[in-house]
Design a protein around this motif. Structure first.
Motif, short mmCIF file in Angstrom:
data_model
loop_
_atom_site.label_atom_id
_atom_site.label_comp_id
_atom_site.label_asym_id
_atom_site.label_seq_id
_atom_site.Cartn_x
_atom_site.Cartn_y
_atom_site.Cartn_z
N ALA A 234 45.67 48.65 40.16
CA ALA A 234 47.22 49.50 40.01
C ALA A 234 47.40 49.79 40.75
CB ALA A 234 46.00 50.13 38.78
N LEU A 235 46.91 50.86 42.30
CA LEU A 235 46.82 50.78 42.92
C LEU A 235 48.62 50.05 44.07
CD1 LEU A 235 45.54 53.81 43.79
CD2 LEU A 235 47.46 54.03 43.07
N SER A 236 47.63 49.03 44.33
CA SER A 236 47.57 47.70 44.25
C SER A 236 48.59 47.24 44.38
CB SER A 236 46.37 46.32 44.76
OG SER A 236 46.63 45.88 43.77
N ASP A 237 49.49 46.90 43.06
CA ASP A 237 50.33 46.91 42.52
C ASP A 237 51.57 47.91 42.45
OD1 ASP A 237 52.67 44.58 41.73
OD2 ASP A 237 51.61 45.10 40.20
N SER A 238 51.62 48.94 42.85
CA SER A 238 52.50 50.17 43.01
C SER A 238 54.08 49.82 42.94
CB SER A 238 52.01 51.26 43.92
OG SER A 238 52.30 50.65 45.25
N GLU A 239 54.48 49.11 43.77
CA GLU A 239 56.28 48.73 43.50
C GLU A 239 56.29 48.81 42.40
OE1 GLU A 239 53.29 46.53 45.00
OE2 GLU A 239 53.92 46.33 47.60
N GLN A 240 55.55 48.47 41.21
CA GLN A 240 56.07 48.59 39.81
C GLN A 240 55.99 49.43 38.91
OE1 GLN A 240 54.62 44.99 37.76
NE2 GLN A 240 54.77 43.51 39.65
N ALA A 245 53.68 58.06 38.68
CA ALA A 245 52.14 57.51 38.06
C ALA A 245 51.38 57.04 39.10
CB ALA A 245 52.58 55.66 37.05
N VAL A 246 52.37 57.06 39.85
CA VAL A 246 50.97 56.84 41.47
C VAL A 246 50.31 57.37 41.19
CG1 VAL A 246 50.86 56.33 43.49
CG2 VAL A 246 52.83 54.62 41.59
N ARG A 247 50.83 59.42 41.30
CA ARG A 247 50.09 59.63 41.65
C ARG A 247 48.56 60.58 40.73
NH1 ARG A 247 55.47 62.67 43.21
NH2 ARG A 247 55.44 63.36 41.28
N ARG A 248 49.80 60.18 39.29
CA ARG A 248 48.37 60.57 38.06
C ARG A 248 47.39 59.59 38.39
NH1 ARG A 248 53.05 60.76 33.94
NH2 ARG A 248 53.97 63.06 34.05
N ILE A 249 47.29 58.21 38.80
CA ILE A 249 46.70 57.40 39.01
C ILE A 249 45.70 57.63 39.83
CG2 ILE A 249 46.07 54.58 39.79
CD1 ILE A 249 48.30 54.03 38.22
N GLU A 250 46.19 57.95 41.23
CA GLU A 250 45.34 58.55 42.41
C GLU A 250 44.44 59.58 42.01
OE1 GLU A 250 49.02 59.55 45.42
OE2 GLU A 250 48.90 57.34 46.10
N VAL A 251 44.53 60.66 40.89
CA VAL A 251 44.10 61.00 40.49
C VAL A 251 42.83 61.35 40.06
CG1 VAL A 251 44.28 63.75 39.04
CG2 VAL A 251 45.99 62.62 40.57
#
Length: 440
Positions: A234-240, A245-251
């Motif tokens: 999911a983070l590798s396709d963070s442009e979308q 949402a990126v911060r939550r996925i990183e947490v």
């Protein structure tokens, strides 16, 4: 001590001494009494040394004392030493028959050999017989002599009954003590059996706990690996994705990785052994790599990392396991250091050992906590009260790794003044085979 030993030697008299010393101590009371009589004889009984029988008795007693000291009694049977008190009775009989004027009846001295016989392993009937007839026979030649008065006859006849009474009292006391010790031995064996049962139950419980830990950890590992993999995708396709949402996925990713590390520690702690594959390794490179990996954690905690390690620093270790141990020590040092603190890693050689020191200026520990710091799942009250995260496994795993290498780990600490953990490892060229268990 076995039951047979307790029954045969209930009092354990002089048990800690060599056999010859034991016999000498048993003979000593009579020898001291006769020495006092000899010293008093020139003043009180001038005829003592003129009597051939008295001189023979003194020679016999001296010979018996020397025999106690010099003969190899351990080569003889268990009843051989009883010849000494029996011959003592004969010596007392010679003195009584010596006819020394004004000399008090020496028959009372028969109490000493009788006490020796009564305290021996001799069976009851034989012991009582000697205790009665021995003193009686010492007086027979004296009784047949014209000298004794009515009081002398009474004393000569009364003495065997006195020594018999003493022997009976000692026999009853020995039987009482034997019964008591036998009962205590039975109680001790029963307690030992109960303790063995409790230890077996505890071992079974610990084994069951390790099985549960291992099973649960295995069950957690697979879904966690899948979760982390999907979060990485999911983070590798963070442009979308939006920034929140990126911060939550990183947490979620950080916490999943933290949980996976905890599961790995649990799996390792549940194993019965840590496998190592030692080879020639530069510890300086391992320290540098571990500090590099911990740099982000240290920066977030505002902790300064430094190293003072000579390069190269060769040791005979498993680089993977020692890196794991260093990561645990450095991570703990950062975790327990205050903001603005420092963590220092230094190293040196001492004989056939390489010493690695990881020092911090953090919370420190009490002496009681330091004794348990390498125990699995142990966390000090200060750490628990401070809500510092952890499972109490890192240091126990590090200790297992050090011991599996044939090394050791120690902790020097003081509450409020930081801690220093020292890892001692075999230097290059040390032995390669170790058999320490991973977790005791």
């Amino acid at each position: 001590m076995s039951r047979q030993q307790l029954v045969r030697n209930p009092a354990g008299y002089f048990a800690g001494f060599p056999r010859c010393v034991q016999l000498t101590l048993c003979q000593l009371p009579l020898s001291l009494a006769m020495t006092a009589a000899v010293l008093a004889a020139p003043v009180g009984w001038p005829g003592f040394f003129e009597s051939a029988l008295c001189r023979a008795a003194l020679a016999l007693l001296l010979a018996l004392l020397m025999a106690c000291l010099m003969l190899p009694w351990q080569r003889f049977g268990p009843y051989a030493p009883l010849s000494i008190p029996v011959l003592d009775l004969a010596a007392i009989g010679l003195i009584r028959s010596g006819g020394v004027e004004d000399l008090p009846d020496p028959g009372i001295l028969a109490v000493f050999p009788v006490l020796w016989i009564a305290a021996s392993r001799l069976p009851g009937p034989a012991m009582l017989s000697i205790s009665f007839f021995g003193p009686l026979l010492t007086g027979l030649p004296w009784l047949l002599h014209d000298g004794p008065s009515v009081d002398g006859y009474a004393a000569a006849i009364l003495l065997p009954f006195i020594t018999l009474a003493v022997s009976i009292a000692l026999l009853f006391e020995r039987q009482r003590l034997t019964a008591y010790l036998t009962a205590q031995l039975h109680v001790g064996r029963e307690r030992e059996r109960l303790l063995n049962d409790e230890v077996s139950d505890l071992n079974d419980a610990l084994a069951a706990k390790d099985d549960v830990v291992s099973t649960v950890s295995h069950e957690f590992r697979t879904p966690l690996t899948s979760i982390i993999g999907n979060l990485d995708l999911a983070l590798s396709d963070s442009e979308q994705l939006t920034a929140p949402a990126v911060r939550r996925i990183e947490v979620a990713q950080r916490n999943a990785e933290r949980l996976l590390a905890l599961v790995s520690d649990l799996l390792m702690s549940a194993n019965s052994a840590v496998h190592v594959h030692p080879r020639r390794t530069d510890l300086a490179a391992l320290v540098e790599a571990s500090l590099g990996s911990a740099q982000a954690h240290a920066a977030a905690s505002r902790v300064v990392l430094s190293m003072n390690v000579p390069a190269p620093l060769w040791a005979h270790v498993d680089p993977l396991r020692i890196s794991q141990a260093l990561d645990n020590l450095i991570s703990n040092a950062i975790k327990y250091s205050p903001d603005g603190g420092s963590v220092r890693v230094s190293a040196g050689t001492e004989g056939d050992r390489v010493l690695l020191h990881v020092e911090d200026d953090g919370l420190g520990m009490t002496a009681a906590d330091a004794e348990q710091v390498f125990t699995r799942f142990f966390r000090s009250p200060t750490v628990r009260d401070g809500s510092i995260p952890g499972a109490g496994l890192g240091l126990s795993i590090t200790k297992a790794i050090a011991e599996r290498h044939g090394g050791s780990i120690s902790c020097s600490t003081r509450l409020g003044s930081g801690s220093t953990f020292t890892l001692a490892l075999p230097a290059d060229g040390a032995a390669t085979t170790y058999s320490h268990p991973a977790f005791g």
